[in-house]
Design a protein around this motif. Structure first.
Motif, short mmCIF file in Angstrom:
data_model
loop_
_atom_site.label_atom_id
_atom_site.label_comp_id
_atom_site.label_asym_id
_atom_site.label_seq_id
_atom_site.Cartn_x
_atom_site.Cartn_y
_atom_site.Cartn_z
N UNK A 8 54.50 36.63 54.92
CA UNK A 8 54.39 35.89 53.94
C UNK A 8 54.87 36.46 52.52
N UNK A 9 55.26 37.84 52.66
CA UNK A 9 55.83 38.21 51.32
C UNK A 9 54.90 39.03 50.50
N UNK A 10 55.26 39.91 49.56
CA UNK A 10 54.68 40.85 48.64
C UNK A 10 53.70 39.97 47.91
N UNK A 11 52.54 40.37 47.58
CA UNK A 11 51.72 40.04 46.74
C UNK A 11 51.50 41.06 45.54
N UNK A 12 51.13 40.50 44.41
CA UNK A 12 50.76 41.16 43.22
C UNK A 12 49.31 41.53 43.16
N UNK A 13 48.97 42.72 43.01
CA UNK A 13 47.42 42.97 42.74
C UNK A 13 47.48 43.71 41.65
N UNK A 14 46.30 43.15 40.72
CA UNK A 14 46.10 43.65 39.32
C UNK A 14 44.68 44.35 39.54
N UNK A 15 44.53 45.81 39.20
CA UNK A 15 43.13 46.23 39.50
C UNK A 15 42.51 46.40 37.97
N UNK A 16 41.30 46.08 37.70
CA UNK A 16 40.80 46.45 36.69
C UNK A 16 39.38 47.12 36.85
N UNK A 17 39.28 48.39 36.43
CA UNK A 17 38.26 49.33 36.62
C UNK A 17 38.05 50.26 35.66
N UNK A 113 36.41 45.44 39.21
CA UNK A 113 35.29 46.37 39.46
C UNK A 113 34.03 45.59 38.64
N UNK A 114 32.82 45.77 39.24
CA UNK A 114 31.44 45.17 38.65
C UNK A 114 31.26 45.41 37.04
N UNK A 115 31.70 46.76 37.02
CA UNK A 115 31.43 47.10 35.48
C UNK A 115 32.58 47.27 34.78
N UNK A 116 33.72 46.26 34.99
CA UNK A 116 34.72 45.86 34.12
C UNK A 116 34.99 44.34 33.90
N UNK A 117 33.79 43.54 33.46
CA UNK A 117 33.99 42.12 33.44
C UNK A 117 34.92 41.55 32.98
N UNK A 118 35.63 42.46 31.90
CA UNK A 118 36.84 41.90 31.51
C UNK A 118 37.95 41.03 32.32
N UNK A 119 37.88 41.86 33.39
CA UNK A 119 38.92 41.42 34.57
C UNK A 119 38.75 39.96 34.97
N UNK A 120 37.35 39.61 35.20
CA UNK A 120 36.91 38.43 35.70
C UNK A 120 37.23 37.31 34.65
N UNK A 121 36.76 37.62 33.32
CA UNK A 121 36.91 36.76 32.30
C UNK A 121 38.28 36.51 32.08
N UNK A 122 39.21 37.31 32.23
CA UNK A 122 40.51 37.31 31.72
C UNK A 122 41.24 36.40 33.17
N UNK A 123 40.84 36.59 34.26
CA UNK A 123 41.25 35.96 35.51
C UNK A 123 40.98 34.50 35.43
N UNK A 124 39.79 34.22 35.23
CA UNK A 124 39.14 32.91 35.22
C UNK A 124 39.81 32.04 33.96
N UNK A 125 40.14 32.72 32.93
CA UNK A 125 40.69 32.02 31.89
C UNK A 125 42.10 31.56 32.25
N UNK A 126 42.89 32.42 33.08
CA UNK A 126 44.10 32.23 33.16
C UNK A 126 44.29 31.36 34.65
N UNK A 127 43.26 31.04 35.07
CA UNK A 127 43.21 30.48 36.46
C UNK A 127 43.90 31.27 37.64
N UNK A 128 43.51 32.47 37.58
CA UNK A 128 44.28 33.40 38.62
C UNK A 128 42.77 33.76 39.35
#
Length: 391
Positions: A8-17, A113-128
């Motif tokens: 299915x091809x390469x996927x892009x992962x962004x890690x926020x920790x 990471x559960x102790x880096x909620x900025x990742x969830x906030x940014x992803x949700x806001x961008x629809x990712x």
């Protein structure tokens, strides 16, 4: 041989920790396995903290660095100070950089990471799509305290982060827990879960080769059992007195050689080895230690267990009391009080895990249960399925 590529091809992962080695090391192992399947990885965080762990080739979207308030030791106060003094200010400080990384790098999925909620906030806001990463036992299963006041306070904090990020209140989702996938390097027994929710992937240890500090292997005494003493990088400022008591305990165990992660000039028993940094994983892999005396950090605990080594655990703060309690209940460790344990009590605890074979048997069983989760292979396969499910 070229690295296998996932269908299915390469996927892009962004890690926020967070910039903490105990969180970065298992995430790094997952990232290496992800890249080995032909995918791409990038990170968000302060380069000064991430680069020494991730290496020169990692793609890092920098956030800058700042100092955070000192955290309390022990109990509910430690949980509050973790969030008030680190998680919340870290989230506010990094949210802009995380949003830019999501917008510019356009990941298929964000691992938060559960102790880096900025990742969830940014992803949700961008629809990712975003998945949670739970390297600590503090949040998984919500176990720490049967404390309604603490739970209410934490809920207010989480809603406050959501609101401050400008996200619609009606769409609120606990940023610690992705509704689709929570990856945790643990097992059901160690997590203390009677039932594993469908979205949880308890994959066991996430391990990879890593740069290890030099170590005087030639100074390991043949014919003596050995105890590794390590209280974690974040505990150095509070561990001094405890290490003195541990040294006094080990001095009365003449058949045991201590290997201590601590200042080389520390007061230690004859024959002990002390280094500012020790190659914990390599010592375990070589079978160079028979037991571990530690603070109960998840990385140290899990690495000890998968190598069948019992522990004496002196928890200090955060998730450590939770982990220590579970290890003791499962028979793989003796728990002692970090603040009050005497040299005699520490000596007795060490003698128990060294002499009573039931502790090693329990540690080996728990190690097998951890390994049955599938490790990095299971983690990346679950993450791939999660991303592809609704593409």
């Amino acid at each position: 041989m070229p690295a296998p590529t996932s269908p299915g091809g390469a996927l892009r992962l962004l890690i926020v920790a967070p910039p903490l080695a105990g969180h970065l090391l298992p995430a790094r192992a997952l990232a290496l396995a992800w890249a080995a399947r032909g995918h791409r990885v990038s990170w968000v965080g302060p380069e000064s903290a991430l680069r020494p762990v991730l290496g020169p080739d990692a793609v890092v979207h920098p956030t800058g660095a700042r100092l955070f308030r000192e955290q309390a030791v022990g109990g509910a106060a430690a949980v509050r100070s973790l969030w008030d003094g680190f998680v919340v200010p870290h989230t506010r400080f990094t949210l802009g950089a995380v949003r830019r990384a999501v917008e510019q790098w356009r990941p298929d999925v964000v691992l938060v990471d559960q102790h880096s909620p900025a990742g969830a906030l940014a992803a949700h806001g961008a629809g990712v799509r975003w998945a949670s990463f739970a390297p600590s036992s503090l949040e998984i299963g919500d176990p720490p305290f049967d404390d309604r006041e603490l739970a209410s306070w934490r809920d207010e904090v989480l809603h406050g982060l959501w609101e401050r990020a400008g996200l619609p209140a009606a769409e609120f989702t606990d940023p610690r827990f992705s509704p689709g996938l929570v990856i945790a390097p643990t097992c059901r027994e160690l997590a203390g879960l009677d039932r594993v929710p469908a979205e949880y992937a308890l994959v066991g240890p996430l391990l990879a080769d890593r740069p290890e500090p030099p170590f005087p292997w030639e100074r390991l005494a043949p014919g003596r059992r050995r105890v590794l003493v390590t209280m974690g990088t974040l505990s150095a400022e509070v561990a001094g007195d405890f290490l003195h008591r541990a040294a006094a305990a080990l001095a009365e165990l003449p058949d045991v050689q201590a290997v201590v992660a601590g200042p080389p000039d520390a007061a230690l028993p004859p024959g002990a080895l002390a280094c500012d940094r020790v190659p914990v994983l390599e010592l375990l892999e070589r079978g160079a230690v028979d037991a571990v005396l530690c603070h109960g950090g998840m990385n140290t605990a899990v690495e000890s267990l998968v190598h069948g080594r019992p522990l004496v655990v002196a928890p200090i703060r955060h998730d450590q009391p939770v982990t220590a309690g579970r290890l003791a209940a499962l028979g793989a460790a003796v728990r002692v009080d970090f603040a009050t344990a005497t040299a005699g009590e520490l000596r007795a605890a060490l003698r128990s895990v060294l002499d009573d074979p039931s502790f090693r048997t329990a540690a080996q069983l728990l190690g097998r249960q951890l390994l049955s989760g599938g490790g990095t292979v299971a983690a990346v396969e679950r993450l791939e399925r999660f991303v592809r499910a609704k593409r």
